[in-house]
Scaffold this active site. Structure first.
Site, PDB file in Angstrom:
ATOM      1  N   CYS A   1      -0.044   4.938  10.070  1.00  0.00           N
ATOM      2  CA  CYS A   1      -1.297   4.275   9.685  1.00  0.00           C
ATOM      3  C   CYS A   1      -1.579   3.104  10.606  1.00  0.00           C
ATOM      4  O   CYS A   1      -2.722   2.708  10.776  1.00  0.00           O
ATOM      5  CB  CYS A   1      -1.215   3.810   8.240  1.00  0.00           C
ATOM      6  SG  CYS A   1       0.247   2.820   7.915  1.00  0.00           S
TER       7      CYS A   1
HETATM    8  P1  NAD Z   1      -3.112  12.183   1.436  1.00  0.00           P
HETATM    9  O1  NAD Z   1      -4.158  11.241   0.946  1.00  0.00           O
HETATM   10  O2  NAD Z   1      -3.512  13.568   1.737  1.00  0.00           O
HETATM   11  O3  NAD Z   1      -1.925  12.290   0.376  1.00  0.00           O
HETATM   12  C1  NAD Z   1      -1.222  11.133  -0.064  1.00  0.00           C
HETATM   13  C2  NAD Z   1      -0.539  11.469  -1.380  1.00  0.00           C
HETATM   14  O4  NAD Z   1      -1.542  11.679  -2.383  1.00  0.00           O
HETATM   15  C3  NAD Z   1       0.291  12.748  -1.341  1.00  0.00           C
HETATM   16  O5  NAD Z   1       1.464  12.575  -2.104  1.00  0.00           O
HETATM   17  C4  NAD Z   1      -0.633  13.757  -1.998  1.00  0.00           C
HETATM   18  O6  NAD Z   1       0.053  14.857  -2.563  1.00  0.00           O
HETATM   19  C5  NAD Z   1      -1.272  12.880  -3.065  1.00  0.00           C
HETATM   20  N1  NAD Z   1      -2.526  13.383  -3.627  1.00  0.00           N
HETATM   21  C6  NAD Z   1      -3.387  14.301  -3.134  1.00  0.00           C
HETATM   22  N2  NAD Z   1      -4.419  14.482  -3.974  1.00  0.00           N
HETATM   23  C7  NAD Z   1      -4.224  13.655  -5.019  1.00  0.00           C
HETATM   24  C8  NAD Z   1      -4.945  13.372  -6.216  1.00  0.00           C
HETATM   25  N3  NAD Z   1      -6.094  13.976  -6.503  1.00  0.00           N
HETATM   26  N4  NAD Z   1      -4.451  12.458  -7.064  1.00  0.00           N
HETATM   27  C9  NAD Z   1      -3.301  11.805  -6.793  1.00  0.00           C
HETATM   28  N5  NAD Z   1      -2.559  12.041  -5.684  1.00  0.00           N
HETATM   29  C10 NAD Z   1      -3.019  12.953  -4.798  1.00  0.00           C
HETATM   30  O7  NAD Z   1      -2.433  11.475   2.708  1.00  0.00           O
HETATM   31  P2  NAD Z   1      -1.306  12.084   3.671  1.00  0.00           P
HETATM   32  O8  NAD Z   1      -1.921  13.147   4.517  1.00  0.00           O
HETATM   33  O9  NAD Z   1      -0.073  12.388   2.897  1.00  0.00           O
HETATM   34  O10 NAD Z   1      -0.970  10.808   4.561  1.00  0.00           O
HETATM   35  C11 NAD Z   1      -1.697  10.430   5.674  1.00  0.00           C
HETATM   36  C12 NAD Z   1      -2.608   9.272   5.338  1.00  0.00           C
HETATM   37  O11 NAD Z   1      -1.843   8.192   4.809  1.00  0.00           O
HETATM   38  C13 NAD Z   1      -3.297   8.700   6.566  1.00  0.00           C
HETATM   39  O12 NAD Z   1      -4.635   8.453   6.274  1.00  0.00           O
HETATM   40  C14 NAD Z   1      -2.554   7.396   6.814  1.00  0.00           C
HETATM   41  O13 NAD Z   1      -3.270   6.412   7.492  1.00  0.00           O
HETATM   42  C15 NAD Z   1      -2.231   6.980   5.423  1.00  0.00           C
HETATM   43  N6  NAD Z   1      -1.147   6.014   5.419  1.00  0.00           N
HETATM   44  C16 NAD Z   1      -1.455   4.719   5.126  1.00  0.00           C
HETATM   45  C17 NAD Z   1      -0.459   3.751   5.154  1.00  0.00           C
HETATM   46  C18 NAD Z   1      -0.774   2.322   4.820  1.00  0.00           C
HETATM   47  O14 NAD Z   1       0.136   1.601   4.458  1.00  0.00           O
HETATM   48  N7  NAD Z   1      -2.027   1.894   4.922  1.00  0.00           N
HETATM   49  C19 NAD Z   1       0.855   4.114   5.459  1.00  0.00           C
HETATM   50  C20 NAD Z   1       1.126   5.451   5.754  1.00  0.00           C
HETATM   51  C21 NAD Z   1       0.116   6.401   5.720  1.00  0.00           C
END
Ligand code: NAD
Length: 485
Positions: free
Chosen positions: A283
């Site tokens: 991120c």
């Molecule tokens: P994602 O949003 O697809 O998924 C994140 C989590 O949410 C997963 O565990 C997923 O299964 C869950 N999820 C999916 N749908 C949901 C719902 N309806 N309700 C509740 N939970 C749900 O993200 P990803 O692809 O796993 O990760 C990548 C993203 O994470 C990127 O955008 C990245 O920038 C971000 N990220 C942010 C930080 C930060 O600290 N700002 C750190 C790491 C990653």
């Protein structure tokens, strides 16, 4: 040998799911790391109930008891860093040194919050009214849902679970589908360190299936989520009616400014490590370089040379600088954005599929030169090894371009000018600012988080964690109130 099956853990018991999902090694797609038995909504609901049932007893433990559990867990995580680092590299695809360092960091975070549990967090003070005594105490919030992304499979869960437990909350943890094994090991370690059953529950399940239960069930008091902007925004909308406390850490589009006054070698190293470290899947990745006119061409030339020597290969291979992209879906996104940049007029250096290093999702690092503020490549998060370059006239224009991002998680500047560095630190819109450092790479004992679309609610980690994981209570006691008999 068949891969082991990982289950959810509810109230201290393993619970089989209704569907199996293979955990595939992105460096070698023939390697099945484990099979996750994916929970349905009813298991998620049971996990919330188990956490609610365990809450009064865990909230009633002494800080010393909570500290001791976290400290023991941290010790085991660090002691097993080689093995857990290998597992993490195998299931997520970051290089072994990166993966091992993440494991060690998770252990350090557990130990840090073991210390935090013992620190004073309340206040006792005189009232503005005569004789009245005022106290402000910090109480646990209750049941916390911890929902995490795949790119830091052990560190992000640790920096949410550790403070939640340190302050006396109980937890339901849902890791990302792509990384169940690291999550399972972390939960196993913390539970064996002495947690009562139900204080930490693991739900392996699809976000669309178990997510809504973990965010909207009546027993959930708080949700700490790290992931993409759309998922986070959806959770925020869903929880308006429940009133649960919500903390969101979302995407980032992080500019690295390189000025004419930069040390070129430092700038190239910052861009390489920040842009392509962990395959750019951070991120905080340095996904945009804003270079002033006098340094631009030399920077691009030096980056091109450095990129050609960048070894892409198996995450666990010796001498590998960058592992594979995490899965075919993300690889497709990365390739799409490379074409989007080209279509908008950029020259893309690298960014081709790497053949001959194994049966994985290998992509060479990509540098998109000749992009402009407002181009899609500069406005949207790619989450891969794709860095775009914007050329600007001078420092003032660089600051303006850097601040054009709407996902203001982290920003950096490479310069030898104290005046530029000081001005940038002061005027950057990002939540975290780095000087002569990559935009990625943060400490665990200070606040972490972004601004704009990147973040919602209190900051995470360090001294900030107390805000989200406790609820403050202010008490007033009249003079002459009876003392305890
Ligand atoms: P994602 O949003 O697809 O998924 C994140 C989590 O949410 C997963 O565990 C997923 O299964 C869950 N999820 C999916 N749908 C949901 C719902 N309806 N309700 C509740 N939970 C749900 O993200 P990803 O692809 O796993 O990760 C990548 C993203 O994470 C990127 O955008 C990245 O920038 C971000 N990220 C942010 C930080 C930060 O600290 N700002 C750190 C790491 C990653």
């Amino acid at each position: 040998m068949s891969a082991r099956t990982l289950t959810s853990v509810v109230g201290g018991e393993r619970v089989d799911g209704s569907e199996d999902r293979p955990d595939i090694n992105p460096s070698d797609v023939t390697d099945v790391v484990a099979v996750a038995s994916m929970a349905d909504a009813s298991t998620a609901a049971q996990a919330v109930e188990a956490a609610a049932g365990a809450f009064p007893a865990w909230a009633g433990t002494t800080p010393w008891e909570r500290s001791a559990v976290l400290d023991r867990a941290g010790t085991e995580v660090i002691a097993r860093a080689d093995e857990l680092g290998d597992l993490l590299a195998r299931e997520e695809g970051k290089t072994y040194p990166e993966a091992r360092a993440e494991v060690v960091r998770a252990g350090q975070i557990l130990k840090y919050f073991a210390g935090v549990a013992l620190q004073p967090h309340g206040l006792a003070l005189d009232s503005v009214r005569p004789g009245i005594e005022v106290t402000v105490v910090r109480e646990p919030v209750g049941v916390v849902s911890v929902i995490t992304p795949w790119n830091f499979p052990i560190a992000i869960p640790a920096w949410k679970i550790a403070p939640a437990l340190a302050f006396g909350n109980t937890v339901v943890f849902k890791p990302a589908d792509l990384v169940p094994a690291s999550a399972w090991e972390l939960v196993d370690i913390i539970n064996r360190a002495g947690l009562p059953a139900g204080a930490l529950n693991l739900v392996l399940g699809r976000g669309s299936v178990v997510g809504p239960v973990l965010t909207t069930a009546p027993g959930v008091d708080a949700i700490t989520f790290t992931g993409s902007v759309p998922t986070g925004r959806g959770i925020l909308a869903d929880t308006v009616s429940t009133g649960a406390k919500v903390q969101l850490e979302l995407g980032g589009k992080n500019p690295l400014v390189v000025t004419d006054r930069a040390d070129l070698a430092v700038a190239v190293e910052c861009a390489m490590q920040g842009g392509f470290g962990s395959t750019g899947q951070r991120c905080t990745a340095s996904s945009i370089v804003v270079a002033t006119r006098g340094v631009h061409d030399a920077f691009v030339e030096a980056m091109t040379a450095r990129m050609s020597a960048w070894q892409v290969g198996d995450a666990r291979g010796a001498g590998v600088d960058m592992g594979p992209v995490v899965d075919p879906g993300q690889l497709g996104v990365d390739l799409d954005y490379i074409e989007i940049a080209r279509g908008a007029g950029a020259e893309v250096i690298g960014g081709h599929r790497v053949e001959g290093v194994g049966d994985g999702h290998y992509l060479a690092p990509a540098l998109a030169v000749g992009t402009r503020v407002g181009d899609r490549i500069n406005a949207e998060e790619v989450f891969g090894p794709v860095v775009s370059v914007i050329e600007v006239d001078d420092y003032a224009a660089a600051l303006e371009a850097a601040n054009a991002s709407t996902m203001n998680l982290s920003a950096g500047i490479c310069t030898t000018s104290l005046a530029e560095a000081a001005h940038f630190r002061r005027h950057s819109k990002a939540g975290m600012v780095m000087v002569n450092l990559p935009t990625a790479g943060v400490d665990f004992h200070v606040p972490f988080g972004g601004r704009g679309e990147s973040s919602h609610g209190p900051r995470e980690q360090g001294t900030a964690a107390v805000e989200f994981f406790t609820s403050s209570k202010t008490t007033y006691t009249a003079p002459g109130s009876p003392s305890v008999a």
